[in-house]
Design a protein around this motif. Structure first.
Motif, PDB file in Angstrom:
ATOM      1  N   VAL A  57       0.790  -1.190  -0.064  1.00 33.18           N
ATOM      2  CA  VAL A  57      -0.050  -0.150  -0.007  1.00 33.18           C
ATOM      3  C   VAL A  57       1.073   1.217   0.154  1.00 33.18           C
ATOM      4  CG1 VAL A  57      -1.529   1.310   1.359  1.00 33.18           C
ATOM      5  CG2 VAL A  57      -2.001  -1.006   1.067  1.00 33.18           C
ATOM      6  N   LEU A  58       1.978   1.210   0.924  1.00 30.39           N
ATOM      7  CA  LEU A  58       2.691   2.367   0.964  1.00 30.39           C
ATOM      8  C   LEU A  58       3.618   2.651  -0.493  1.00 30.39           C
ATOM      9  CD1 LEU A  58       3.948   4.579   3.011  1.00 30.39           C
ATOM     10  CD2 LEU A  58       5.686   2.883   3.656  1.00 30.39           C
ATOM     11  N   SER A  59       3.916   1.435  -0.885  1.00 31.33           N
ATOM     12  CA  SER A  59       4.787   1.648  -2.415  1.00 31.33           C
ATOM     13  C   SER A  59       3.610   2.363  -3.382  1.00 31.33           C
ATOM     14  CB  SER A  59       5.418   0.451  -2.620  1.00 31.33           C
ATOM     15  OG  SER A  59       4.347  -0.661  -3.124  1.00 31.33           O
ATOM     16  N   LEU A  60       2.574   1.824  -3.269  1.00 34.26           N
ATOM     17  CA  LEU A  60       1.741   2.183  -4.300  1.00 34.26           C
ATOM     18  C   LEU A  60       1.250   3.639  -4.070  1.00 34.26           C
ATOM     19  CD1 LEU A  60      -0.630  -0.604  -4.501  1.00 34.26           C
ATOM     20  CD2 LEU A  60       0.492   0.240  -6.529  1.00 34.26           C
ATOM     21  N   ILE A  61       1.273   4.213  -3.049  1.00 38.30           N
ATOM     22  CA  ILE A  61       0.980   5.471  -2.515  1.00 38.30           C
ATOM     23  C   ILE A  61       2.012   6.234  -3.218  1.00 38.30           C
ATOM     24  CG2 ILE A  61       0.678   7.376  -0.842  1.00 38.30           C
ATOM     25  CD1 ILE A  61      -0.899   5.525   0.731  1.00 38.30           C
ATOM     26  N   ALA A  62       3.348   5.865  -2.758  1.00 40.72           N
ATOM     27  CA  ALA A  62       4.756   6.600  -3.272  1.00 40.72           C
ATOM     28  C   ALA A  62       4.825   6.856  -4.901  1.00 40.72           C
ATOM     29  CB  ALA A  62       5.683   5.826  -2.821  1.00 40.72           C
ATOM     30  N   TYR A  63       4.395   5.628  -5.469  1.00 43.04           N
ATOM     31  CA  TYR A  63       4.600   5.619  -6.902  1.00 43.04           C
ATOM     32  C   TYR A  63       3.294   6.118  -7.658  1.00 43.04           C
ATOM     33  CZ  TYR A  63       8.929   3.117  -7.202  1.00 43.04           C
ATOM     34  OH  TYR A  63      10.315   3.114  -7.035  1.00 43.04           O
ATOM     35  N   ARG A  64       2.219   6.196  -7.077  1.00 35.52           N
ATOM     36  CA  ARG A  64       0.865   6.478  -7.975  1.00 35.52           C
ATOM     37  C   ARG A  64       0.274   7.758  -7.411  1.00 35.52           C
ATOM     38  NH1 ARG A  64       2.115   4.138 -12.202  1.00 35.52           N
ATOM     39  NH2 ARG A  64       1.972   1.793 -12.325  1.00 35.52           N
ATOM     40  N   GLN A  65       0.760   8.373  -6.346  1.00 36.31           N
ATOM     41  CA  GLN A  65       0.234   9.510  -5.663  1.00 36.31           C
ATOM     42  C   GLN A  65      -0.070  10.528  -6.498  1.00 36.31           C
ATOM     43  OE1 GLN A  65       2.690  11.868  -3.036  1.00 36.31           O
ATOM     44  NE2 GLN A  65       4.413  10.504  -3.790  1.00 36.31           N
ATOM     45  N   PRO A  66      -1.282  11.282  -6.430  1.00 32.81           N
ATOM     46  CA  PRO A  66      -2.321  11.159  -5.637  1.00 32.81           C
ATOM     47  C   PRO A  66      -3.102   9.868  -5.799  1.00 32.81           C
ATOM     48  CG  PRO A  66      -2.750  13.109  -6.520  1.00 32.81           C
ATOM     49  CD  PRO A  66      -1.630  12.455  -7.084  1.00 32.81           C
ATOM     50  N   ILE A  67      -3.448   9.140  -4.938  1.00 34.58           N
ATOM     51  CA  ILE A  67      -4.319   7.957  -5.077  1.00 34.58           C
ATOM     52  C   ILE A  67      -5.081   7.632  -4.177  1.00 34.58           C
ATOM     53  CG2 ILE A  67      -2.495   6.384  -3.915  1.00 34.58           C
ATOM     54  CD1 ILE A  67      -3.003   4.338  -6.000  1.00 34.58           C
ATOM     55  N   THR A  68      -6.474   7.032  -4.425  1.00 41.50           N
ATOM     56  CA  THR A  68      -7.400   6.891  -3.493  1.00 41.50           C
ATOM     57  C   THR A  68      -7.322   5.311  -2.889  1.00 41.50           C
ATOM     58  OG1 THR A  68      -8.897   6.156  -5.012  1.00 41.50           O
ATOM     59  CG2 THR A  68      -9.035   8.525  -4.511  1.00 41.50           C
ATOM     60  N   ARG A  69      -7.927   4.990  -1.902  1.00 47.63           N
ATOM     61  CA  ARG A  69      -7.942   3.827  -1.390  1.00 47.63           C
ATOM     62  C   ARG A  69      -8.393   2.912  -2.102  1.00 47.63           C
ATOM     63  NH1 ARG A  69      -9.733   2.871   4.820  1.00 47.63           N
ATOM     64  NH2 ARG A  69     -10.708   0.809   4.266  1.00 47.63           N
ATOM     65  N   GLY A  70      -9.326   3.392  -2.765  1.00 51.69           N
ATOM     66  CA  GLY A  70     -10.217   2.494  -4.010  1.00 51.69           C
ATOM     67  C   GLY A  70      -9.208   2.140  -5.111  1.00 51.69           C
ATOM     68  N   GLU A  71      -8.525   3.071  -5.469  1.00 47.18           N
ATOM     69  CA  GLU A  71      -7.558   2.745  -6.657  1.00 47.18           C
ATOM     70  C   GLU A  71      -6.382   1.755  -6.211  1.00 47.18           C
ATOM     71  OE1 GLU A  71      -8.306   7.222  -8.361  1.00 47.18           O
ATOM     72  OE2 GLU A  71      -6.595   6.849  -7.023  1.00 47.18           O
ATOM     73  N   ILE A  72      -6.171   1.835  -4.987  1.00 48.25           N
ATOM     74  CA  ILE A  72      -5.111   0.951  -4.245  1.00 48.25           C
ATOM     75  C   ILE A  72      -5.813  -0.414  -4.297  1.00 48.25           C
ATOM     76  CG2 ILE A  72      -3.653   0.110  -2.509  1.00 48.25           C
ATOM     77  CD1 ILE A  72      -3.602   3.210  -1.627  1.00 48.25           C
ATOM     78  N   GLU A  73      -6.841  -0.631  -4.228  1.00 51.92           N
ATOM     79  CA  GLU A  73      -7.431  -1.904  -4.063  1.00 51.92           C
ATOM     80  C   GLU A  73      -7.605  -2.441  -5.472  1.00 51.92           C
ATOM     81  OE1 GLU A  73     -11.101  -0.941  -1.908  1.00 51.92           O
ATOM     82  OE2 GLU A  73     -10.033  -1.066   0.003  1.00 51.92           O
ATOM     83  N   GLU A  74      -7.822  -1.638  -6.434  1.00 55.46           N
ATOM     84  CA  GLU A  74      -8.020  -1.923  -7.905  1.00 55.46           C
ATOM     85  C   GLU A  74      -6.579  -2.683  -8.226  1.00 55.46           C
ATOM     86  OE1 GLU A  74      -8.760   0.760 -11.397  1.00 55.46           O
ATOM     87  OE2 GLU A  74     -10.359   1.009  -9.827  1.00 55.46           O
ATOM     88  N   VAL A  75      -5.564  -2.077  -7.775  1.00 55.91           N
ATOM     89  CA  VAL A  75      -4.174  -2.661  -7.966  1.00 55.91           C
ATOM     90  C   VAL A  75      -3.939  -3.896  -7.481  1.00 55.91           C
ATOM     91  CG1 VAL A  75      -1.795  -2.112  -8.414  1.00 55.91           C
ATOM     92  CG2 VAL A  75      -3.377  -0.245  -8.822  1.00 55.91           C
ATOM     93  N   ARG A  76      -4.264  -3.913  -6.151  1.00 55.90           N
ATOM     94  CA  ARG A  76      -3.873  -5.021  -5.400  1.00 55.90           C
ATOM     95  C   ARG A  76      -4.958  -6.030  -5.666  1.00 55.90           C
ATOM     96  NH1 ARG A  76      -3.243  -4.799   0.143  1.00 55.90           N
ATOM     97  NH2 ARG A  76      -1.968  -6.464  -0.411  1.00 55.90           N
TER      98      ARG A  76
END
Lengths: 231, 299, 231
Positions: free
Chosen positions: A96-115
């Motif tokens: 989660v942290l790495s996705l925020i770092a690389y894809r910010q600004p990012i929502t939780r939903g977007e993180i969930e989509e990737v993961r």
């Protein structure tokens, strides 16, 4: 028995017991015949208390008896003793942290989509509390989800000046054997004692014969493997 | 005292009979009842040199830690040198014990029987006349047994030594004083950049993003700047476009900010307003995109 | 910070911790900037040890560090404090433990080879649970048997700093050197043989009663009944 001998016994008893000892219990140490007067014991306790003046410990009378305790003036010094190590972060948190770092600004939903799995509230709370990420805005879609971005503290923690000092995707992709080099936190299996440290042991076999110290997980360290045999 | 110091090479003589036992007068009269039955014959009398009070026999046998231990006992009890075991005699005695244990239905570990066989084998080898010529090279058939006995004995002694060490609980105890004020500090776990990168790599690989997006240089600085712009916008309603740029950052910095603004615009995260041609441009967070004050961790 | 202040802190820490503290841990109490030299700490520890002379406590260095402990000379006096008696360990357990200590890393099979008898699972479990030994690897032979080694906790428990403080093993004598050693004892005296044997077995029975932990409601207490003589 002279007073200094009595004092030694009382001190030893109080330090051994790990609980307050009443005067009766202290008398009881001496057996019936040879027990000193209660008054004598009190005097000796007084001496003991006096000896502890200007030390880090003190003799204190509490409800259930006497105990030797650490002076409160020492407690700042001793905090390193009670330092607890929080359990390591989960793989999910790192992702989660790495996705925020690389894809910010990012929502939780977007993180969930990737993961492909839900992001637990705990994870988000942990990295917010740690000051590594923050809410940088809200996306204008139904629900107005918060967008997360990294902070300066995140950069500081990882020793980066700017975010673009992070390697690019293609660079990361080249790090095929990165995984092998690094012991990543896995959900630790609650294996039996016997299975524990199997990983360490491979290494150890190779080094066998050489003096080795392994980091200990539970049971204490393996000490020198050098053959202790003396002929 | 010891005229018995022998020649250079030990003489392997067979001691075929038990040391004569005399002084039978001292034998307690406990032999009225058979305490064991061997091959149908009631045994009312233990071999004298093995005498153990019958009621104690079980405890006695349990006290042995295996066949080597029992053998050591037999040897030591007879004051025999471990290096010069009279094999025949020891074998005989050992066999007696095995029989006894067997008769008492004492649960006999297989190791005891293996040892009995070993002893018998050594005994028979020693009975064989050895060719005179090869005498020098012939290894004493007892050598291996002696080695094992000695090896076991060292650890039997080592166990006693360890038992004699001053140890916690029994001899000494940890001294402690009560800690009234205990401040527990939790140390937060550390992570390394490497761990973070691996996590990212795996998340991305799983999500197939490598194939969909093709590998490209991620404009990370733009991403970061997007966050920064959003944060700087959040407090004010409108910010003048030019204020978002910091000339000190130089050309690259300005470009990055500009790209970030474009990207934010594309994602409808900000509104850019210009009231008249060539007039000042204002930027604000798109409606509904404002950060709620609630969770700001860092400024 | 003067030495007496350091001494107070060290003493308080050792008494507060309830476990041995390594020199590193003691250094760690002082924070990064103000930490005294390791050498200074060692000196102060030496002073502390000296102060405890003629007392009921002592400073002892064991496997995982320094601890203040109650002297064994006190243990008779303190028995009234303990509700439970110290655990006793069977001869078998001690033999297995000593084989692991002197021959580590060693597999169960190798232990059995020396002892000539199977090692009970209970024994292995007990010493693993006490944290005295642990699996340090697996032998690369069929079945991949676990190899056992001792831990720092083992050293702590038996009051050893390092493995080489273990008593040395007796020598193995070569059959070849027999004649040198062959001070054969006189043939055993025949007269008192029976008495001797009886004595022998009595001794053995006693040992059995004590060391194999037969439920000894009566016999066992005899030892602890002896009250320290008071002069």
């Amino acid at each position: 028995m002279d007073q200094s001998e009595i004092k030694n016994i009382l001190e030893a008893a109080l330090l051994a017991a790990g609980r307050p000892l009443s005067l009766d219990q202290l008398v009881g140490l001496f057996g019936k015949r040879s027990a000193p007067e209660r008054q004598t014991l009190k005097e000796v306790l007084g001496e003991l208390a006096f000896e502890y003046k200007d030390r880090g410990i003190e003799l204190k009378e509490v409800g259930s008896g006497y105990r030797i305790q650490i002076c409160s003036s020492m407690s700042d010094w001793l905090t390193p003793l009670w330092e607890e190590r929080a359990p390591r972060y989960s793989r999910a948190l790192l992702e989660v942290l790495s996705l925020i770092a690389y894809r910010q600004p990012i929502t939780r939903g977007e993180i969930e989509e990737v993961r492909g799995v839900a992001v637990s509230t705990n994870i988000v709370r942990t990295i917010l509390e740690r000051g590594w990420v923050r809410v940088v805005g809200h996306r204008d879609v139904p629900g107005k989800p918060a967008m997360l971005g990294t902070t300066k503290r995140f950069l500081d923690y990882f020793g980066l000046k700017r975010l673009d000092e992070l390697p690019s995707l293609s660079e990361i992709k080249d790090l095929e054997d990165l995984n092998a080099e690094l012991a990543l936190p896995e959900p630790s299996p609650q294996s039996g004692l016997l299975d524990e440290l199997e990983e360490d042991s491979r290494e150890l076999i190779e080094q066998a014969g050489v003096e080795t110290e392994l980091p200990d997980e539970k049971g204490g360290d393996v000490v020198s493997l050098a053959h202790p045999e003396v002929n | 005292m010891s005229e018995l110091i022998g020649p250079r090479k030990p003489e392997l003589k067979l001691v075929s009979t038990a040391p004569p036992v005399t002084g039978e007068a001292g034998l307690p009269a406990q032999d009225e009842m058979p305490f064991a039955v061997v091959e149908g014959e009631p045994v009312t009398e233990l071999p004298r040199d093995l005498y153990i009070p019958p009621h104690a026999l079980k405890v006695f046998l349990e006290a042995f830690e295996g066949p080597l231990d029992l053998l050591l006992y037999l040897i030591r009890r007879q004051n025999l040198n471990i290096l010069d075991i009279p094999i025949a005699e020891v074998t005989k005695q050992y066999a007696h014990y095995i029989e006894l244990m067997h008769d008492m239905e004492f649960e006999l570990a297989g190791e005891y029987l293996v040892m009995a066989a070993t002893l018998a084998e050594i005994k028979s080898r020693m009975l064989l006349p050895s060719p005179v010529a090869s005498d020098e090279d012939e290894e004493d058939p007892r050598a291996e047994l002696v080695r094992r006995l000695q090896e076991y004995q060292r650890f039997k002694e080592a166990a006693q030594d360890i038992n004699a060490l001053e140890r916690l609980e029994r001899d000494v105890s940890q001294a402690t004083a009560k800690v009234v004020e205990r401040r527990v500090v939790t140390k937060l776990p550390d992570i390394t950049l490497k761990e973070l990168l691996i996590a990212f790599k795996e998340a991305i690989e799983r999500s197939d993003m490598f194939t969909r997006h093709h590998v490209q240089r991620e404009p990370l600085s733009v991403r970061e700047r997007m966050s920064q712009v959003l944060v700087s916008l959040e407090s004010k309603k409108f910010t003048e476009f030019s204020q978002l740029f910091d000339s000190a950052e130089g050309r690259t910095g300005v470009t990055v900010t500009f790209l970030a603004i474009l990207e934010l615009l594309k994602e409808s995260l900000i509104d850019v307003v210009q009231s008249e041609p060539y007039g000042p441009i204002h930027v604000r967070v798109a409606k509904g995109s404002e950060s709620q004050e609630a969770i700001t961790a860092d400024a």
